[in-house]
Structures are given as C-alpha cells and as structure tokens.
Design a protein around this motif. Structure first.
Motif, PDB file in Angstrom:
ATOM      1  N   LEU A  91       9.320 -13.487  -5.318  1.00 15.11           N
ATOM      2  CA  LEU A  91       7.881 -13.277  -5.208  1.00 15.11           C
ATOM      3  C   LEU A  91       7.272 -14.449  -5.250  1.00 15.11           C
ATOM      4  N   PHE A  92       7.519 -15.427  -6.066  1.00 10.15           N
ATOM      5  CA  PHE A  92       6.718 -16.759  -6.349  1.00 10.15           C
ATOM      6  C   PHE A  92       6.826 -17.430  -5.121  1.00 10.15           C
ATOM      7  N   ARG A  93       8.367 -17.754  -4.670  1.00 14.94           N
ATOM      8  CA  ARG A  93       8.283 -18.644  -3.570  1.00 14.94           C
ATOM      9  C   ARG A  93       7.878 -18.343  -2.283  1.00 14.94           C
ATOM     10  N   GLU A  94       7.975 -17.084  -1.867  1.00 16.42           N
ATOM     11  CA  GLU A  94       7.631 -16.381  -0.788  1.00 16.42           C
ATOM     12  C   GLU A  94       6.253 -15.827  -0.745  1.00 16.42           C
ATOM     13  N   LEU A  95       5.758 -15.487  -1.672  1.00 13.94           N
ATOM     14  CA  LEU A  95       4.329 -14.765  -1.555  1.00 13.94           C
ATOM     15  C   LEU A  95       3.478 -15.209  -2.874  1.00 13.94           C
ATOM     16  N   ASN A  96       3.770 -16.103  -3.430  1.00 12.10           N
ATOM     17  CA  ASN A  96       2.851 -16.948  -4.381  1.00 12.10           C
ATOM     18  C   ASN A  96       2.386 -15.909  -5.611  1.00 12.10           C
ATOM     19  N   ILE A  97       3.297 -14.862  -5.751  1.00 16.05           N
ATOM     20  CA  ILE A  97       2.756 -13.951  -6.870  1.00 16.05           C
ATOM     21  C   ILE A  97       3.693 -14.063  -8.147  1.00 16.05           C
ATOM     22  N   ARG A  98       2.923 -14.315  -9.109  1.00 15.23           N
ATOM     23  CA  ARG A  98       3.571 -14.593 -10.681  1.00 15.23           C
ATOM     24  C   ARG A  98       3.701 -13.376 -11.312  1.00 15.23           C
ATOM     25  N   CYS A  99       4.329 -13.546 -12.245  1.00 10.32           N
ATOM     26  CA  CYS A  99       4.883 -12.308 -13.102  1.00 10.32           C
ATOM     27  C   CYS A  99       4.629 -12.353 -14.552  1.00 10.32           C
ATOM     28  N   ILE A 100       4.395 -11.128 -15.158  1.00  8.51           N
ATOM     29  CA  ILE A 100       4.513 -11.233 -16.795  1.00  8.51           C
ATOM     30  C   ILE A 100       5.894 -10.371 -16.903  1.00  8.51           C
ATOM     31  N   PHE A 101       6.596 -11.174 -17.665  1.00  6.10           N
ATOM     32  CA  PHE A 101       8.021 -10.522 -17.925  1.00  6.10           C
ATOM     33  C   PHE A 101       7.714  -9.403 -19.189  1.00  6.10           C
ATOM     34  N   ALA A 102       7.970  -8.321 -19.154  1.00  7.70           N
ATOM     35  CA  ALA A 102       8.198  -7.264 -20.079  1.00  7.70           C
ATOM     36  C   ALA A 102       9.514  -6.746 -20.209  1.00  7.70           C
ATOM     37  N   THR A 103      10.029  -6.986 -21.109  1.00  3.27           N
ATOM     38  CA  THR A 103      11.490  -6.929 -21.451  1.00  3.27           C
ATOM     39  C   THR A 103      11.967  -7.403 -22.594  1.00  3.27           C
ATOM     40  N   ALA A 104      13.231  -6.872 -23.038  1.00  7.30           N
ATOM     41  CA  ALA A 104      14.188  -6.753 -24.189  1.00  7.30           C
ATOM     42  C   ALA A 104      14.821  -8.117 -24.082  1.00  7.30           C
ATOM     43  N   HIS A 105      14.793  -8.693 -23.064  1.00  4.68           N
ATOM     44  CA  HIS A 105      15.581  -9.948 -22.835  1.00  4.68           C
ATOM     45  C   HIS A 105      14.725 -11.166 -22.885  1.00  4.68           C
ATOM     46  N   GLU A 106      14.736 -11.631 -23.754  1.00 12.93           N
ATOM     47  CA  GLU A 106      13.726 -13.045 -23.952  1.00 12.93           C
ATOM     48  C   GLU A 106      14.095 -14.069 -24.459  1.00 12.93           C
ATOM     49  N   ASP A 107      15.611 -14.159 -24.521  1.00 14.04           N
ATOM     50  CA  ASP A 107      16.301 -15.322 -25.145  1.00 14.04           C
ATOM     51  C   ASP A 107      15.956 -16.671 -24.367  1.00 14.04           C
ATOM     52  N   PRO A 108      16.348 -17.720 -25.185  1.00 13.50           N
ATOM     53  CA  PRO A 108      15.938 -18.939 -24.476  1.00 13.50           C
ATOM     54  C   PRO A 108      16.361 -19.325 -23.170  1.00 13.50           C
ATOM     55  N   ARG A 109      17.784 -18.794 -22.854  1.00 11.45           N
ATOM     56  CA  ARG A 109      18.522 -19.177 -21.683  1.00 11.45           C
ATOM     57  C   ARG A 109      17.724 -18.285 -20.579  1.00 11.45           C
ATOM     58  N   THR A 110      17.448 -16.929 -20.836  1.00 11.16           N
ATOM     59  CA  THR A 110      16.496 -16.237 -19.805  1.00 11.16           C
ATOM     60  C   THR A 110      15.114 -16.919 -19.717  1.00 11.16           C
ATOM     61  N   ARG A 111      14.442 -17.144 -20.657  1.00 10.10           N
ATOM     62  CA  ARG A 111      13.230 -17.942 -20.565  1.00 10.10           C
ATOM     63  C   ARG A 111      13.439 -19.232 -19.514  1.00 10.10           C
ATOM     64  N   GLU A 112      14.287 -19.998 -19.801  1.00 12.13           N
ATOM     65  CA  GLU A 112      14.789 -21.216 -19.058  1.00 12.13           C
ATOM     66  C   GLU A 112      14.747 -20.966 -17.601  1.00 12.13           C
ATOM     67  N   ARG A 113      15.561 -19.772 -17.188  1.00 10.04           N
ATOM     68  CA  ARG A 113      15.926 -19.436 -15.969  1.00 10.04           C
ATOM     69  C   ARG A 113      14.605 -18.936 -15.305  1.00 10.04           C
ATOM     70  N   ALA A 114      13.606 -18.615 -16.061  1.00 12.69           N
ATOM     71  CA  ALA A 114      12.390 -17.955 -15.431  1.00 12.69           C
ATOM     72  C   ALA A 114      11.120 -18.980 -15.229  1.00 12.69           C
ATOM     73  N   GLU A 115      11.217 -19.887 -16.139  1.00 15.70           N
ATOM     74  CA  GLU A 115      10.290 -21.000 -16.075  1.00 15.70           C
ATOM     75  C   GLU A 115      10.080 -21.928 -14.771  1.00 15.70           C
ATOM     76  N   PRO A 116      10.775 -21.966 -13.810  1.00 14.37           N
ATOM     77  CA  PRO A 116      10.316 -22.471 -12.463  1.00 14.37           C
ATOM     78  C   PRO A 116       9.376 -21.651 -11.875  1.00 14.37           C
ATOM     79  N   TYR A 117       9.098 -20.110 -12.316  1.00 16.14           N
ATOM     80  CA  TYR A 117       8.458 -19.531 -11.330  1.00 16.14           C
ATOM     81  C   TYR A 117       7.220 -19.066 -11.924  1.00 16.14           C
ATOM     82  N   ALA A 118       6.652 -20.019 -13.035  1.00 19.20           N
ATOM     83  CA  ALA A 118       5.519 -20.019 -13.625  1.00 19.20           C
ATOM     84  C   ALA A 118       5.092 -18.688 -14.120  1.00 19.20           C
ATOM     85  N   PRO A 119       6.087 -18.014 -15.146  1.00 17.28           N
ATOM     86  CA  PRO A 119       5.399 -16.845 -15.639  1.00 17.28           C
ATOM     87  C   PRO A 119       4.066 -16.866 -16.447  1.00 17.28           C
TER      88      PRO A 119
END
Length: 144
Positions: A91-119
C-alpha cells in the motif's frame, strides 16, 4: 483534519468546501468478522467513510487500488499467507497509503518490520472503539 475531512484552520474555499462534504476514507483490514464490524460501525458513527473491509492482504490491495482510502486500519495476522505488514508495504510503495496497526502483535521485531512503511500509529488489542477513532483522527492529521 476533522473526521469529515474538513480542515479546521483554513479559510473556506471551493476545495475546502468539497472536503467538508467528503468524509475521510478508511480501509479496514481485519480477518476477525466481529472486530471488523465493530470497527466499521465505530468509524462510520464518528463520521468517517469506510470504503471496505478486507480479510487478506490481497483483498486489501485490490480495495485500496479501487477505492483510494486516506489510510488503512491494519491487523498484522490476516487470513492469508501474507500478513498485514506485507500489505502495508505494498500500500505504501504503490499507492502512498499509510496504516494504523491495530493488532495483538506489536513486539519490537514486528514494529521494526513495519517501520519503513511509516505507520501512523499502533493500537494494541484488545482496544476500545473510542481509542481507535481517536487514533484514526490523529493519523489523518499527520497526513495534512
């Protein structure tokens, strides 16, 4: 920006008036039916326009291409091989759409994976619908 898409501090103009008529467009990406329905209801009640609900990364991409939401509310674990971070990346790369992550999975590794896509934010499950609405409004204000 208010939920109805209007800017609060600008003088009225033709484009500002058009924004007032068109609420911010939100895509929900959530594979839990009950949570998706609660989210849709809460956002609609708050004045946002929910453009659709996707249960997989693939559905999210298709809906986003068709509907061009302002942002996506994204779960991490989805009903497909690809997860919410994969969807957020596309979504971020193709359409410049950013996200809000609403999830039970917000550990540091997951957040690190998501960081390049400007949550625009993170909301840990279980969360309240008012907290989600507030975070969506806050996320939209970051897009101005």
């Amino acid at each position: 920006m208010r939920p109805d898409g209007a800017r609060s501090n600008s003088a009225p103009s033709a484009s500002a008036e058009q924004e007032q008529q068109e609420p911010a467009r939100i895509l929900i990406v959530e594979d839990d039916f009950l949570i998706a329905m609660q989210t849709e209801t809460a956002l609609a009640d708050a004045g946002f326009h929910v453009v659709g609900t996707a249960t997989t990364a693939e559905e999210a991409i298709i809906l986003a291409r068709e509907q061009r939401p302002s942002l996506a509310v994204m779960d991490i674990r989805l009903a497909s091989e690809r997860d919410g971070i994969d969807a957020a990346s596309q979504l971020f790369r193709e359409l410049n759409i950013r996200c809000i992550f609403a999830t039970a999975h917000e550990d540091p590794r997951t957040r690190e994976r998501a960081e390049p896509y400007a949550p625009l934010g993170w909301l840990a499950k279980p969360y309240t619908m008012p907290s989600l609405v507030d975070l969506v409004a806050e996320g939209l204000s970051k897009l101005d």
